[in-house]
Design a protein around this motif. Structure first.
Motif, PDB file in Angstrom:
ATOM      1  N   ASN A  62       0.812  -1.217   0.000  1.00 47.13           N
ATOM      2  CA  ASN A  62       0.000   0.000   0.000  1.00 47.13           C
ATOM      3  C   ASN A  62       0.846   1.268   0.000  1.00 47.13           C
ATOM      4  O   ASN A  62       0.391   2.309   0.441  1.00 47.13           O
ATOM      5  N   TYR A  65      -0.725   4.444  -1.289  1.00 51.17           N
ATOM      6  CA  TYR A  65      -1.746   5.082  -0.468  1.00 51.17           C
ATOM      7  C   TYR A  65      -1.160   5.667   0.801  1.00 51.17           C
ATOM      8  O   TYR A  65      -1.744   6.560   1.403  1.00 51.17           O
ATOM      9  N   MET A  66       0.017   5.148   1.209  1.00 51.54           N
ATOM     10  CA  MET A  66       0.647   5.717   2.395  1.00 51.54           C
ATOM     11  C   MET A  66       1.250   7.081   2.094  1.00 51.54           C
ATOM     12  O   MET A  66       1.364   7.921   2.970  1.00 51.54           O
ATOM     13  N   TYR A 149      -4.150  -7.818  -3.999  1.00 52.19           N
ATOM     14  CA  TYR A 149      -5.524  -7.776  -3.517  1.00 52.19           C
ATOM     15  C   TYR A 149      -6.310  -8.969  -4.000  1.00 52.19           C
ATOM     16  O   TYR A 149      -5.997  -9.581  -5.002  1.00 52.19           O
ATOM     17  N   LEU A 153     -11.749  -6.944  -5.510  1.00 52.28           N
ATOM     18  CA  LEU A 153     -11.096  -5.657  -5.298  1.00 52.28           C
ATOM     19  C   LEU A 153      -9.969  -5.427  -6.296  1.00 52.28           C
ATOM     20  O   LEU A 153      -9.702  -4.290  -6.692  1.00 52.28           O
ATOM     21  N   LEU A 157      -9.632  -1.864  -8.377  1.00 55.60           N
ATOM     22  CA  LEU A 157      -8.517  -0.934  -8.214  1.00 55.60           C
ATOM     23  C   LEU A 157      -7.733  -0.767  -9.503  1.00 55.60           C
ATOM     24  O   LEU A 157      -7.313   0.341  -9.842  1.00 55.60           O
TER      25      LEU A 157
ATOM     26  N   ARG B 247      -0.511   5.949   9.322  1.00 55.92           N
ATOM     27  CA  ARG B 247      -0.197   6.067   7.901  1.00 55.92           C
ATOM     28  C   ARG B 247       0.044   4.696   7.271  1.00 55.92           C
ATOM     29  O   ARG B 247      -0.317   4.448   6.126  1.00 55.92           O
ATOM     30  N   GLU B 248       0.651   3.811   8.060  1.00 56.71           N
ATOM     31  CA  GLU B 248       0.928   2.464   7.538  1.00 56.71           C
ATOM     32  C   GLU B 248      -0.344   1.692   7.259  1.00 56.71           C
ATOM     33  O   GLU B 248      -0.336   0.736   6.495  1.00 56.71           O
ATOM     34  N   GLU B 249      -1.461   2.053   7.919  1.00 54.90           N
ATOM     35  CA  GLU B 249      -2.714   1.334   7.701  1.00 54.90           C
ATOM     36  C   GLU B 249      -3.499   1.871   6.520  1.00 54.90           C
ATOM     37  O   GLU B 249      -4.551   1.330   6.181  1.00 54.90           O
ATOM     38  N   SER B 250      -3.018   2.942   5.896  1.00 54.87           N
ATOM     39  CA  SER B 250      -3.785   3.526   4.788  1.00 54.87           C
ATOM     40  C   SER B 250      -3.823   2.568   3.623  1.00 54.87           C
ATOM     41  O   SER B 250      -2.911   1.784   3.416  1.00 54.87           O
ATOM     42  N   GLY B 251      -4.876   2.655   2.852  1.00 51.83           N
ATOM     43  CA  GLY B 251      -4.955   1.814   1.672  1.00 51.83           C
ATOM     44  C   GLY B 251      -6.295   1.109   1.612  1.00 51.83           C
ATOM     45  O   GLY B 251      -7.221   1.428   2.336  1.00 51.83           O
ATOM     46  N   HIS B 252      -6.390   0.137   0.738  1.00 50.43           N
ATOM     47  CA  HIS B 252      -7.638  -0.573   0.496  1.00 50.43           C
ATOM     48  C   HIS B 252      -7.557  -1.980   1.051  1.00 50.43           C
ATOM     49  O   HIS B 252      -6.509  -2.614   1.010  1.00 50.43           O
ATOM     50  N   SER B 253      -8.684  -2.471   1.530  1.00 54.13           N
ATOM     51  CA  SER B 253      -8.727  -3.881   1.887  1.00 54.13           C
ATOM     52  C   SER B 253     -10.155  -4.365   1.713  1.00 54.13           C
ATOM     53  O   SER B 253     -11.098  -3.572   1.692  1.00 54.13           O
TER      54      SER B 253
END
Lengths: 253, 469
Positions: A62, A65-66, A149, A153, A157, B247-253
């Protein structure tokens, strides 16, 4: 952030020395990262190596996104997070390390112009080939981008990213170009770089600058990345001084 | 209660809530009243016909279940009682605006001398109702549009749609509900939603887009719900100053989970109950039906209430939960438990207890929280019997703890970890009840057992919500 806040932050940054545990974040190397991101990441790593600043490379699914700006790579130094080569160069300068101090104003302006050329031509061409060429997008870009992913998803994406890049190409007027025209643009860009480089080891004087790091990052990645066909690599290979520049930069330091 | 009309051509006077008798019958009946009373109660009646008038799109087959019991009545009092119960059942389907009951002697060729006809006069709800609101909140304005379609296909199905369009975020929800004909407590619903949330205590922004289906059914005295949920979660930092952990947890899941909830509720009311108990146990298993996240989550809620002398109520509650990540990935900040605030351990800031990094609270994998309350009417009872009944004063004692568990150590280590460094608080305040859904509280709190890193809110604290410790 406002100008005053940015000035304040850079003053704070300048006060701290470079820590042992600085980290650079990029997408997963084996399965996920694409050509354009790999080139940008290599450019930043080369720049930091040239400045003599140690940094660990950490691969996260990620990473995009970070990043505070949404682009990779970014570095985590102490409490600060800085992304993309331009802001990183500024940040390093505030800490007192700079590769372009020896340049006079004319040369500095020239360096900035060439860096803009690489960003606007070479990087955009890479993005075009990855996402706007249907064959490459289907075979390479979408599967790689979405590999961490699970279904559905991964499809969502990948398509979201593809639409975003295509919209950007529309905005800058590249959507009308054909693949051949893009390869021509790459060739012209390489010609300009080749002419500026001439027979020197680096672009300016005998010392490497951030322009060298950027050009090396892109060219080396193009030469060593397997795409659907070899045309992009061939365009670069046709300029022998660029080839020897890559070879030389890779083995030095 | 509603109105029950009983009419008869028989000159005997009938007893009931409303009498429609003719003047000369009254005189006839008076001297014989004692005798007639007994006859009336023992008088056998047979319910021959039950009519439902006023149906439009409602299908009759679902209604037959609700009124079937009326046929079993054996005397007049029974008929009235069962008609009343059938009326309640028809109303709880949620498809009628009002229901009236008319009991009459049987008519027609096959009418028996002691036969009765019961007629339910109903008025259906409108096919579609809509609502439109504008809301202004923290630096954001939004427009909310709601649509409700009760009784869509004629068997008490309900379709609701809500859409909120704001300056910063957009969210929507679509929900379809269908009960089983004849067994309203057995039902299923499908929901489609997008919600966004901002959590300043963790500097986190979360956007969830998901679909869920759930089945509810009663078993003996308990109510069970089985649910499958698939959610696309997008986490992001709320501010540039968010800590690196966030910040490390940001993103898609993607989370795909099955959950089961069991509820036993014997309280007389959801808000400020006077007696009864609540037991709710919920478990959730994620990861085995697809998705990126994999965990097992358990949580429970117990509440006991008892009325003491002088209208005061003693209430105790206990909450707890545990999150066990399965596989090698650590737990996500969006799945962990949070503790603290005016709706949980009072005296602390909202969700500001437990592990934190640079001022951002990260939540924990195990927690427990308990509360002991004494509710009394307002001193000197102002507004007694009216407005004053909505208020209560309460004295409370809250305690709780939240931590992350290292699953390499045994359960004994976990329990001792949860038992040390307990946060607790005590105080008093005023509670206002809002309908049967929510309550407002204004308390004076004294937090104790504060650990470094917790944020407290000692002194006056205001709280509003639907679920309080």
């Amino acid at each position: 952030m406002s100008l005053a806040a940015e000035a304040f932050v850079s003053q704070i940054a300048a006060a701290e020395p470079w820590p042992e545990k600085a980290t650079l974040y990029q997408p997963l190397k084996e399965d996920q990262i694409l050509l354009s991101d790999s080139a940008s990441s290599l450019a930043v790593q080369t720049f930091l190596r040239m400045c003599g600043l140690p940094v660990q490379v950490s691969c996260c699914a990620n990473a995009e996104y970070m990043s505070p700006s949404g682009k990779v790579p970014f570095i985590h130094v102490g409490n600060q997070v800085v992304s993309e080569l331009g802001p990183i160069v500024q940040y390093i300068k505030a800490k007192g390390h700079s590769l372009s101090d020896g340049l006079d104003d004319v040369q500095r302006a020239e360096m900035k112009a060439y860096m803009e050329l690489v960003n606007n031509m070479l990087l955009t061409a890479e993005l075009y080939i990855q996402w706007c060429d249907d064959y490459t997008a289907t075979e390479i870009s979408r599967p790689r981008y979405s590999s961490p992913y699970s279904w559905p998803l991964n499809h969502i994406l990948a398509y979201q990213k593809q639409w975003e890049v295509r919209r950007k190409m529309n905005a800058i007027g590249w959507s009308g170009k054909s693949l051949e025209q893009v390869y021509e643009d790459v060739s012209q860009c390489c010609q300009a770089l080749s002419q500026r480089l001439g027979t020197q080891p680096y672009f300016f004087n005998k010392q490497p600058t951030e322009l060298d790091a950027l050009v090396f990052g892109h060219l080396f990645t193009i030469l060593t990345t397997q795409l659907t066909n070899d045309e992009l690599a061939e365009k670069v290979k046709s300029y022998t001084n660029l080839l020897s520049f890559c070879h030389h930069s890779k083995t030095s330091k | 209660m509603g109105t029950v009309h009983a009419r008869s051509l028989d000159p005997l006077p009938m007893q009931g809530p409303e009498l429609g008798v003719q003047a000369d019958d009254m005189d006839l009946g008076e001297p014989e009243q004692e005798e007639k009373q007994e006859v009336l109660e023992n008088k056998d009646v047979v319910v021959q016909h039950v009519h439902i008038d006023g149906l439009g799109r409602t299908k009759e087959d679902i209604l037959t279940y609700e009124v079937a019991d009326v046929f079993r009545a054996r005397n007049l009092i029974d008929v009235m009682k069962k008609s009343h119960e059938a009326r309640q059942k028809l109303l709880r389907l949620g498809i009628f605006r009002h229901v009236e009951v008319v009991i009459d002697t049987a008519e027609g060729v096959d009418a028996l001398p002691n036969g009765l006809d019961v007629t339910f006069e109903v008025k259906e709800l409108r096919r579609m109702t809509g609502s439109y609101n504008t809301m202004v909140g923290n630096n954001e304005g939004s427009m909310v549009l709601g649509l409700k379609l009760p009784n869509v296909f004629g068997r008490a199905e309900k379709l609701t749609f809500q859409f909120s369009y704001g300056t910063k975020e957009t969210s929507y929800g679509l929900s379809f509900f269908k009960p089983q004909p004849g067994h309203f407590e057995r039902n299923f619903s499908i929901n489609l939603y997008k919600v966004t949330g901002q959590f300043p205590w963790s500097s986190l922004r979360e956007t969830d887009r998901g679909v869920s289906t759930e089945f509810s059914f009663p078993i003996w005295r308990t109510n069970h719900t089985l649910k499958w949920e698939g959610v696309w979660r997008e986490l992001g930092c709320l501010a540039r100053t968010a800590s690196f952990f966030v910040r490390e947890e940001s993103g898609h899941s993607l989370k795909s989970s099955l959950s089961h909830t069991m509820v036993i509720d014997t309280r007389n009311s959801t808000i400020l109950p006077r007696k009864g108990a609540l037991l709710k146990i919920n478990q959730e298993l994620a990861g085995y039906t697809g998705g990126d996240v994999s965990f097992l989550k358990e949580d429970f809620e117990i509440q006991l209430n008892k009325t003491l002398f002088w209208d005061s109520v003693l209430s105790t509650s206990l909450w707890g939960g545990m999150l066990l990540p399965l596989g090698d990935k650590p737990s996500s900040i969006a799945d962990r438990f949070y503790l603290g605030g005016p709706t949980s351990v009072r005296g602390f800031s909202m969700y500001s207890i437990g592990p934190q990094s640079e001022g951002d609270y990260l939540g924990g994998e195990a927690y427990w929280a308990g509360g002991l309350h004494l509710y009394t009417p307002l001193p000197f009872r102002p507004g007694r019997g009216g407005f004053g009944e909505l208020f209560r004063t309460h004295f409370f004692l809250n305690a709780g703890n939240l931590c992350n568990l290292n699953y390499g150590e045994g359960p004994r280590a976990h329990l001792s970890k949860l038992a040390e460094c307990i946060r607790w608080s005590y105080g008093a305040g005023i509670v206002l009840r809002l309908g049967n859904i929510a309550r407002l509280e204004l308390n004076y709190c004294i937090p104790m057992g504060v650990q470094s890193g917790d944020r407290i809110c000692d002194g006056v604290q205001f709280g509003a919500g639907i679920r309080f410790l």
